[in-house]
Design an enzyme around this catalytic site. Structure first.
Site, PDB file in Angstrom:
ATOM      1  N   PRO A   1     -20.252 -43.690  -7.172  1.00  0.00           N
ATOM      2  CA  PRO A   1     -21.015 -44.830  -6.764  1.00  0.00           C
ATOM      3  C   PRO A   1     -22.395 -44.956  -7.647  1.00  0.00           C
ATOM      4  CG  PRO A   1     -21.032 -43.463  -4.951  1.00  0.00           C
ATOM      5  CD  PRO A   1     -20.304 -42.726  -5.882  1.00  0.00           C
TER       6      PRO A   1
ATOM      7  N   ASP B   1     -25.886 -40.986  -9.016  1.00  0.00           N
ATOM      8  CA  ASP B   1     -24.599 -41.042  -7.877  1.00  0.00           C
ATOM      9  C   ASP B   1     -25.108 -41.171  -6.649  1.00  0.00           C
ATOM     10  OD1 ASP B   1     -22.492 -40.423  -6.328  1.00  0.00           O
ATOM     11  OD2 ASP B   1     -21.889 -38.902  -7.896  1.00  0.00           O
ATOM     12  N   HIS B   2     -24.749 -42.212  -5.752  1.00  0.00           N
ATOM     13  CA  HIS B   2     -25.477 -42.209  -4.620  1.00  0.00           C
ATOM     14  C   HIS B   2     -24.677 -41.315  -3.363  1.00  0.00           C
ATOM     15  CE1 HIS B   2     -28.067 -44.333  -1.547  1.00  0.00           C
ATOM     16  NE2 HIS B   2     -28.132 -45.302  -2.349  1.00  0.00           N
ATOM     17  N   ARG B   3     -23.964 -40.690  -3.822  1.00  0.00           N
ATOM     18  CA  ARG B   3     -23.183 -39.590  -3.036  1.00  0.00           C
ATOM     19  C   ARG B   3     -24.213 -38.383  -2.845  1.00  0.00           C
ATOM     20  NH1 ARG B   3     -17.641 -38.468  -5.880  1.00  0.00           N
ATOM     21  NH2 ARG B   3     -19.095 -38.334  -7.638  1.00  0.00           N
TER      22      ARG B   3
END
Length: 452
Positions: free
Chosen positions: A247, A423-425
């Site tokens: 994401p 990467d928003h994870r």
């Protein structure tokens, strides 16, 4: 007596499945030595030179320039005992028929039983049978051409094979793959090779004129098609995988880098930098590795299989580089341990190697964070896609003279824009913002590095 060995295309990088033949440096009849460079191939990652595994004499090139070959397929035959006095076995003494033995078993005369039409010669490497390959059937011994005077293995020519599924046209594995990639039905072709074997030229001719043209082709056509392969194919797949797996979040920052440019001008005249190409990218690289110390999440990796976040105590800095073969991302190993001068030298060497197409697959693996220098194209910024296996990428934009407010006064300053995709994870908004702000602060005031 002569002893022939075939060299199969090796896996030059983890996961390699195929490569294109770029250049042969040898020809039939040439003497070769161990570790002598005999050809250059293009993999999905880079151009790679392959050394010869044996001493001997080249007897046959099994792949043409421009041909895409699968890993494990023989590409060259070498006589490793060219001084032998006994003649090489001929097809008459070792028929091509598989009716008297199973595939892989040794036949009379030393030949290995195989599918008719394109089997390995004595001493050749054995290939794993394809799961979808038809069962071998008996065939009559094939006619042979008169033996050549040179000490090379005689080629075997086989007749077309009839199987329970119908007629199987004669073609070598690389030609079959080419036909499959181009959508050509081999059953509709008449082979121009010895014994009716379908050649690469037959397939290409079928593509050029698949059916008799009812009219002359439009000379004003404004389209052309180029096969997707090599670096372009690998890059496209990697970007698709990344875009639809991680994401992405992108943040932007505009920075007054006038102090950085002034420091660069002073350092260029310093003795230790006089022989170094000191670019703004070197300052950006130094800022990234320093800022990563305060926000290690941007240098981490999301391991989906293990359901873990892997934090790296090192920075292998990727630098996106445009080359004639497409986009590549070579790495500066342990960039966090380098001084500004060492980074400048490493970046210059990396760029030169990439432009020449000499970046090795190993140099493009194992990165932890990347910089894409879009500023060299006069571009202000963009929304870069994260490289697979990493969690962040910084776009470094063009440095321009722009109006800027300093102490309440509008003055001309050196300004550039930064864009960070993460990467928003792995990286939360606060962490991404902090990292981007730290990079900007180091470029706006290099003295801030003293506090890190």
């Amino acid at each position: 007596m002569p002893q022939f060995k075939q060299f199969p295309l090796p896996d030059t990088a983890e996961g390699l499945t195929e490569a294109e033949i770029l250049t042969w440096h040898v020809k039939p009849g040439d003497a070769v030595k161990v570790n002598q460079i005999i050809l250059e191939i293009e993999t999905a990652k880079a151009a790679v030179e392959l050394p010869c595994p044996w001493d001997g004499v080249v007897t046959e090139l099994l792949a043409e320039v421009g041909q895409t070959v699968e890993v494990g397929v023989p590409i060259i035959t070498i006589d490793v005992d060219p001084t032998g006095s006994a003649p090489a076995p001929t097809p008459a003494a070792a028929p091509a028929s598989t009716s008297n033995g199973k595939i892989g078993e040794e036949m009379p005369g030393g030949r290995i039983a195989t599918l008719v039409g394109y089997g390995p010669r004595a001493g050749a490497a054995k290939r794993r049978a394809r799961k979808d390959a038809p069962a071998p059937v008996a065939a009559a011994p094939a006619p042979v051409a008169a033996p050549a005077p040179a000490p090379v293995a005689a080629a075997v020519v086989a007749e077309p094979v009839a199987t329970p599924g119908g007629y199987v046209p004669l073609a070598k594995p690389p030609v079959r793959k080419l036909a499959k990639d181009l959508g050509v039905d081999l059953h509709a072709l008449s082979g121009s090779g010895p014994g009716g074997v379908i050649t690469r030229e037959d397939v290409e001719q079928a593509v050029a004129s698949p059916t008799p043209a009812p009219a002359v082709a439009d000379p004003g056509s404004r389209e052309r098609r180029v096969p997707i392969k090599g670096v372009r194919k690998a890059t496209a797949q990697a970007m698709v995988d990344s875009a639809f797996t991680a994401p992405h979040v992108t943040e932007f920052l505009t920075v007054d880098v006038t102090p950085m440019m002034e420091l660069r001008a002073r350092l260029k005249n310093a003795p230790q930098f006089r022989d170094v190409k000191l670019t703004p990218l070197a300052f950006a690289a130094k800022a990234v590795v320093l800022a990563a110390r305060r926000t290690p999440d941007v240098n981490a990796t999301w391991d989906e299989a293990a359901q873990e976040i892997v934090y790296k105590d090192y920075v292998h800095l990727g630098i996106a580089a445009a080359t004639p073969r497409g986009l590549v991302v070579p790495k500066v190993r342990d960039a966090d341990r380098m001084s500004l001068r060492e980074l400048a030298v490493a970046l210059d060497a990396l760029a030169t190697t990439a432009r020449e197409g000499r970046t090795t697959p190993a140099d493009m693996m194992g990165g932890t964070i990347t910089i894409t220098n879009v500023g060299v194209f006069g571009v202000d910024t963009g929304t870069p896609i994260i490289n697979p296996g990493e969690s962040a990428i910084l776009a470094f934009g063009a440095i321009r003279d722009m109006p800027w407010v300093v102490d309440g006064q509008v003055v001309p300053r050196k300004v550039c824009q930064l864009a960070l995709s993460f990467d928003h994870r792995v990286v939360d908004g606060q962490q991404g913002s902090q990292f981007l702000a730290d990079v900007g602060a180091l470029l706006a005031d290099p003295g801030v590095a003293m506090t890190y």
